[in-house]
Scaffold this active site. Structure first.
Site, PDB file in Angstrom:
ATOM      1  N   TYR A  88      -3.939  -3.692  -4.024  1.00  0.00           N
ATOM      2  CA  TYR A  88      -3.736  -2.255  -3.788  1.00  0.00           C
ATOM      3  C   TYR A  88      -4.098  -1.442  -5.034  1.00  0.00           C
ATOM      4  CZ  TYR A  88      -0.921   1.931  -2.574  1.00  0.00           C
ATOM      5  OH  TYR A  88      -0.480   3.209  -2.314  1.00  0.00           O
ATOM      6  N   LYS A 108      -6.907   1.393  -5.382  1.00  0.00           N
ATOM      7  CA  LYS A 108      -6.518   2.770  -5.721  1.00  0.00           C
ATOM      8  C   LYS A 108      -7.189   3.243  -7.017  1.00  0.00           C
ATOM      9  CE  LYS A 108      -3.801   4.108  -2.380  1.00  0.00           C
ATOM     10  NZ  LYS A 108      -4.378   5.007  -1.361  1.00  0.00           N
TER      11      LYS A 108
HETATM   12  N1  NAD Z   1       4.497   6.681  -0.128  1.00  0.00           N
HETATM   13  C1  NAD Z   1       4.204   6.591  -1.407  1.00  0.00           C
HETATM   14  O1  NAD Z   1       5.081   6.674  -2.291  1.00  0.00           O
HETATM   15  C2  NAD Z   1       2.778   6.416  -1.843  1.00  0.00           C
HETATM   16  C3  NAD Z   1       2.524   6.161  -3.189  1.00  0.00           C
HETATM   17  C4  NAD Z   1       1.203   6.060  -3.630  1.00  0.00           C
HETATM   18  C5  NAD Z   1       0.179   6.189  -2.695  1.00  0.00           C
HETATM   19  N2  NAD Z   1       0.473   6.387  -1.371  1.00  0.00           N
HETATM   20  C6  NAD Z   1      -0.659   6.491  -0.474  1.00  0.00           C
HETATM   21  O2  NAD Z   1      -0.480   7.592   0.402  1.00  0.00           O
HETATM   22  C7  NAD Z   1      -1.159   7.332   1.638  1.00  0.00           C
HETATM   23  C8  NAD Z   1      -0.218   7.565   2.803  1.00  0.00           C
HETATM   24  O3  NAD Z   1       0.800   6.591   2.748  1.00  0.00           O
HETATM   25  P1  NAD Z   1       2.260   6.790   3.404  1.00  0.00           P
HETATM   26  O4  NAD Z   1       3.229   6.452   2.335  1.00  0.00           O
HETATM   27  O5  NAD Z   1       2.337   8.073   4.114  1.00  0.00           O
HETATM   28  O6  NAD Z   1       2.292   5.556   4.443  1.00  0.00           O
HETATM   29  P2  NAD Z   1       2.254   5.509   6.042  1.00  0.00           P
HETATM   30  O7  NAD Z   1       2.204   4.078   6.430  1.00  0.00           O
HETATM   31  O8  NAD Z   1       3.369   6.330   6.600  1.00  0.00           O
HETATM   32  O9  NAD Z   1       0.886   6.241   6.387  1.00  0.00           O
HETATM   33  C9  NAD Z   1      -0.366   5.628   6.380  1.00  0.00           C
HETATM   34  C10 NAD Z   1      -1.039   5.919   7.703  1.00  0.00           C
HETATM   35  O10 NAD Z   1      -2.371   5.369   7.671  1.00  0.00           O
HETATM   36  C11 NAD Z   1      -2.632   4.826   8.960  1.00  0.00           C
HETATM   37  N3  NAD Z   1      -3.683   3.805   8.849  1.00  0.00           N
HETATM   38  C12 NAD Z   1      -3.569   2.567   8.297  1.00  0.00           C
HETATM   39  N4  NAD Z   1      -4.735   1.913   8.374  1.00  0.00           N
HETATM   40  C13 NAD Z   1      -5.621   2.755   8.976  1.00  0.00           C
HETATM   41  C14 NAD Z   1      -6.997   2.656   9.317  1.00  0.00           C
HETATM   42  N5  NAD Z   1      -7.698   1.536   9.070  1.00  0.00           N
HETATM   43  N6  NAD Z   1      -7.583   3.727   9.913  1.00  0.00           N
HETATM   44  C15 NAD Z   1      -6.892   4.858  10.182  1.00  0.00           C
HETATM   45  N7  NAD Z   1      -5.567   4.990   9.903  1.00  0.00           N
HETATM   46  C16 NAD Z   1      -4.948   3.960   9.294  1.00  0.00           C
HETATM   47  C17 NAD Z   1      -1.301   4.258   9.405  1.00  0.00           C
HETATM   48  O11 NAD Z   1      -1.233   4.067  10.811  1.00  0.00           O
HETATM   49  C18 NAD Z   1      -0.318   5.289   8.866  1.00  0.00           C
HETATM   50  O12 NAD Z   1       0.003   6.277   9.829  1.00  0.00           O
HETATM   51  C19 NAD Z   1      -1.684   5.909   1.520  1.00  0.00           C
HETATM   52  O13 NAD Z   1      -3.026   5.923   1.100  1.00  0.00           O
HETATM   53  C20 NAD Z   1      -0.812   5.301   0.445  1.00  0.00           C
HETATM   54  O14 NAD Z   1      -1.407   4.205  -0.176  1.00  0.00           O
HETATM   55  C21 NAD Z   1       1.729   6.497  -0.935  1.00  0.00           C
END
Ligand code: NAD
Length: 281
Positions: free
Chosen positions: A165, A169
């Site tokens: 990951y 990223k």
């Molecule tokens: N939550 C955090 O603290 C955090 C921290 C750093 C980065 N992020 C990044 O933020 C983004 C959103 O994450 P989140 O925390 O809301 O998680 P989440 O799981 O709620 O949201 C991610 C969404 O992406 C969708 N998804 C996954 N694979 C897919 C694909 N191949 N095609 C289309 N849709 C797809 C999922 O169905 C989901 O709804 C991600 O890129 C994650 O890595 C989140």
């Protein structure tokens, strides 16, 4: 008039979590939104239409404009399909938020090739697969655009158990900096965010069970930065990465220290050892 009236935005992975809040906030400011979501589980398995459909319905009920797309970001066909949905429904794209993501955490010692591949494919290749057709559309349309990629502190600072990951990223941050240079002459701005929020991706981390932390770390806190970066309020902002979460917004920078110089360039390892304090800054 909203900040984004007349604009069209795509938000990948916006069926839940941070992306859902971003799509709702963009629509509230007047953007017509493509709500893309594969609708699978947090590790990337499975698929369904429910997640994207629910967010589209929510936006429409609030008086906004949205259409669903269920393609995976992880293939070039998926990326083209997402652009096609936007063009068929709204005729243009002004804003792309690459947000879709999954997790397969393991220490490197225990990581399988499949766990490496799927995480890099969804995040890093997914960012390429969606951005390329959208960037080319923006270039041809010649009306500028804003692309916002989702990186992570895991990639920019490091996090135990996330080499797959974190690599993806950090790759997205590099992709952002390079594409920002390519987009400049077309007025296409490219920025990245490193969000922190309580979602299904982070719900099993310690401390997040606390109710007050749940409020403090709401995914709704990420969306205002996305609206800002999507809008003309940020018209001079490109090639930047922002930390955002828990109420804080700050810039994350790559730093080259002043360092030490040797005129003939022929350092000995012992000289490097003697100067290491200066080199590290
Ligand atoms: N939550 C955090 O603290 C955090 C921290 C750093 C980065 N992020 C990044 O933020 C983004 C959103 O994450 P989140 O925390 O809301 O998680 P989440 O799981 O709620 O949201 C991610 C969404 O992406 C969708 N998804 C996954 N694979 C897919 C694909 N191949 N095609 C289309 N849709 C797809 C999922 O169905 C989901 O709804 C991600 O890129 C994650 O890595 C989140």
């Amino acid at each position: 008039m909203g900040l984004l009236s007349g604009k069209v935005a795509i938000v990948t992975g916006s069926g839940g979590g941070i992306g859902r809040e971003e799509a709702i906030a963009l629509a509230k400011e007047g953007a017509a939104v493509v709500v893309n979501d594969l609708g699978g589980t947090r590790d990337g398995s499975g698929a369904s239409h429910n997640m994207a459909d629910a967010v589209v319905e929510e936006i429409q009920k609030a008086g906004g404009t949205a259409v669903a797309n269920y393609d995976s970001v992880a293939t070039t066909a998926g990326g083209q399909g997402i652009l096609k949905t936007a063009l068929d429904a709204f005729g243009q794209v002004d804003v792309l938020v690459n947000n879709a993501g999954i997790l397969r955490d393991k220490t490197l010692a225990k990581m399988t090739e499949a766990e490496w591949d799927i995480v890099v494919q969804v995040h890093l290749k997914g960012t390429f697969c969606v951005t390329q057709p959208v960037f080319n559309h923006m270039r041809e349309r010649n009306q500028g655009g804003s692309i916002i990629n989702t990186s992570s502190t895991s990639g920019l600072e490091g996090n135990f158990g996330q080499t797959n990951y974190g690599a993806a990223k950090a790759g997205i941050a590099g992709f952002t900096r390079c594409l920002a240079l390519e987009g400049k002459k077309y007025n296409i701005r490219v920025n990245a965010i490193a969000p922190v929020a309580l979602t299904r991706l982070t719900e099993d981390l310690g401390g997040f069970q606390d109710e007050s932390l749940k409020t403090k770390m709401s995914p709704a806190h990420i969306a205002p930065l996305i609206v800002y970066l999507a809008s003309d309020l940020s018209k001079d902002v490109t090639k930047k990465a922002f930390f955002v979460g828990g109420g804080k917004i700050s810039e994350m920078r790559m730093v080259r220290t002043e360092g030490a110089t040797k005129a003939d360039g022929l350092w000995t390892p012992n000289e490097i050892a003697n100067q290491i304090g200066t080199i590290l800054g």
